[in-house]
Design a protein around this motif. Structure first.
Motif, short mmCIF file in Angstrom:
data_model
loop_
_atom_site.label_atom_id
_atom_site.label_comp_id
_atom_site.label_asym_id
_atom_site.label_seq_id
_atom_site.Cartn_x
_atom_site.Cartn_y
_atom_site.Cartn_z
N ASP A 33 0.79 -1.22 0.00
CA ASP A 33 0.00 0.00 0.00
C ASP A 33 0.83 1.28 0.00
OD1 ASP A 33 1.00 0.14 2.54
OD2 ASP A 33 -0.90 -0.10 3.56
N GLY A 34 2.15 1.16 -0.25
CA GLY A 34 2.98 2.34 -0.28
C GLY A 34 3.40 2.81 1.10
N SER A 35 3.29 1.96 2.09
CA SER A 35 3.66 2.31 3.46
C SER A 35 5.14 2.67 3.54
CB SER A 35 3.37 1.13 4.39
OG SER A 35 3.86 1.40 5.68
N THR A 36 5.46 3.64 4.38
CA THR A 36 6.86 4.00 4.59
C THR A 36 7.33 3.61 5.98
OG1 THR A 36 6.21 6.22 5.31
CG2 THR A 36 6.76 5.93 2.97
N GLU A 37 6.49 2.90 6.73
CA GLU A 37 6.89 2.41 8.05
C GLU A 37 7.99 1.37 7.88
OE1 GLU A 37 5.81 3.33 11.17
OE2 GLU A 37 4.71 4.92 10.16
N PRO A 38 9.01 1.40 8.73
CA PRO A 38 10.09 0.42 8.60
C PRO A 38 9.67 -0.97 9.09
CG PRO A 38 10.43 1.73 10.56
CD PRO A 38 9.24 2.32 9.85
N VAL A 39 10.41 -1.97 8.65
CA VAL A 39 10.30 -3.30 9.23
C VAL A 39 11.18 -3.26 10.49
CG1 VAL A 39 10.83 -5.75 8.93
CG2 VAL A 39 9.96 -4.40 6.99
N SER A 68 13.84 -17.75 16.50
CA SER A 68 14.53 -18.08 17.75
C SER A 68 15.84 -17.33 17.90
CB SER A 68 14.77 -19.59 17.85
OG SER A 68 15.56 -20.03 16.76
N SER A 69 16.40 -16.79 16.82
CA SER A 69 17.66 -16.05 16.94
C SER A 69 17.56 -14.66 16.31
CB SER A 69 18.81 -16.81 16.27
OG SER A 69 18.75 -16.70 14.86
N LYS A 70 18.33 -13.75 16.85
CA LYS A 70 18.37 -12.38 16.35
C LYS A 70 18.86 -12.35 14.90
CE LYS A 70 20.54 -7.91 17.32
NZ LYS A 70 21.44 -7.20 18.23
N GLU A 71 19.90 -13.15 14.60
CA GLU A 71 20.48 -13.16 13.26
C GLU A 71 19.47 -13.62 12.21
OE1 GLU A 71 21.91 -14.62 15.96
OE2 GLU A 71 23.40 -13.04 16.30
N ARG A 82 15.44 -7.92 6.81
CA ARG A 82 16.07 -7.20 5.69
C ARG A 82 15.40 -7.57 4.37
NH1 ARG A 82 20.63 -7.52 8.49
NH2 ARG A 82 21.12 -9.62 7.78
N GLY A 83 15.11 -8.86 4.20
CA GLY A 83 14.47 -9.31 2.97
C GLY A 83 13.09 -8.71 2.79
N VAL A 84 12.30 -8.70 3.86
CA VAL A 84 10.96 -8.12 3.79
C VAL A 84 11.05 -6.62 3.50
CG1 VAL A 84 8.86 -7.61 5.10
CG2 VAL A 84 9.91 -9.87 5.26
N ALA A 85 11.96 -5.93 4.17
CA ALA A 85 12.12 -4.49 3.96
C ALA A 85 12.52 -4.19 2.51
CB ALA A 85 13.16 -3.93 4.92
N ASP A 86 13.42 -5.01 1.96
CA ASP A 86 13.82 -4.82 0.56
C ASP A 86 12.63 -5.01 -0.38
OD1 ASP A 86 16.42 -4.30 1.30
OD2 ASP A 86 17.18 -6.30 0.77
N LEU A 128 9.50 -4.57 0.31
CA LEU A 128 8.54 -3.47 0.47
C LEU A 128 9.12 -2.12 0.09
CD1 LEU A 128 6.99 -4.46 3.94
CD2 LEU A 128 6.02 -4.85 1.66
N GLY A 129 10.45 -2.05 -0.04
CA GLY A 129 11.08 -0.77 -0.36
C GLY A 129 11.10 0.19 0.81
N VAL A 130 11.23 -0.36 2.04
CA VAL A 130 11.26 0.47 3.25
C VAL A 130 12.53 0.18 4.03
CG1 VAL A 130 8.73 0.57 3.40
CG2 VAL A 130 9.96 -1.22 4.63
N ASP A 131 12.76 0.96 5.08
CA ASP A 131 13.93 0.76 5.93
C ASP A 131 13.75 -0.46 6.83
OD1 ASP A 131 15.28 3.01 4.95
OD2 ASP A 131 14.36 4.32 6.45
N HIS A 132 14.87 -0.96 7.35
CA HIS A 132 14.86 -2.06 8.31
C HIS A 132 15.58 -1.58 9.56
CE1 HIS A 132 16.67 -6.00 9.84
NE2 HIS A 132 15.39 -6.01 10.16
N VAL A 133 14.95 -1.74 10.72
CA VAL A 133 15.50 -1.30 12.00
C VAL A 133 15.62 -2.51 12.91
CG1 VAL A 133 15.10 0.17 14.02
CG2 VAL A 133 14.43 0.97 11.75
N VAL A 134 16.80 -2.69 13.52
CA VAL A 134 16.99 -3.76 14.51
C VAL A 134 17.12 -3.10 15.87
CG1 VAL A 134 18.43 -5.68 15.28
CG2 VAL A 134 18.14 -5.24 12.82
N GLU A 135 16.19 -3.43 16.77
CA GLU A 135 16.24 -2.91 18.14
C GLU A 135 17.04 -3.87 18.99
OE1 GLU A 135 12.20 -2.42 19.44
OE2 GLU A 135 11.87 -0.71 18.12
N ASP A 136 18.11 -3.38 19.61
CA ASP A 136 18.93 -4.22 20.47
C ASP A 136 18.21 -4.51 21.78
OD1 ASP A 136 21.18 -4.63 18.87
OD2 ASP A 136 21.97 -2.65 19.38
N ALA A 137 18.49 -5.70 22.33
CA ALA A 137 17.92 -6.10 23.61
C ALA A 137 18.86 -7.09 24.27
CB ALA A 137 16.55 -6.73 23.41
#
Length: 68
Positions: free
Chosen positions: A2-8, A32-35, A42-46, A48-57
């Motif tokens: 839908d043209g969303s610009t929200e990141p994954v 089960s793993s962060k990696e 990253r694949g989904v973001a690519d 969709l054409g949006v950014d990918h953000v990894v939140e550390d924990a």
């Protein structure tokens, strides 16, 4: 899509790693793993054409399924 610009967003959730796609719950998956989650995110973001953000924990050491 839908043209969303929200990141994954790849984030920790109760001991698992998940990819959250705002407005597209069908694309939000758990891993089960962060990696593994980050690679998939990253694949989904690519796609969709949006950014990918990894939140550390900090690792919790256990997978839980707590009711809120």
């Amino acid at each position: 899509m839908d043209g969303s610009t929200e990141p994954v967003v790849t984030r920790s959730n109760r001991g698992q790693w998940e990819n959250h796609v705002e407005g597209h719950p069908e694309l939000s998956l758990s891993f089960s793993s962060k990696e593994e989650a980050a690679d998939a995110g990253r694949g989904v973001a690519d796609e969709l054409g949006v950014d990918h953000v990894v939140e550390d924990a900090d690792p919790t050491g256990a997978i839980t399924d707590e009711q809120e």
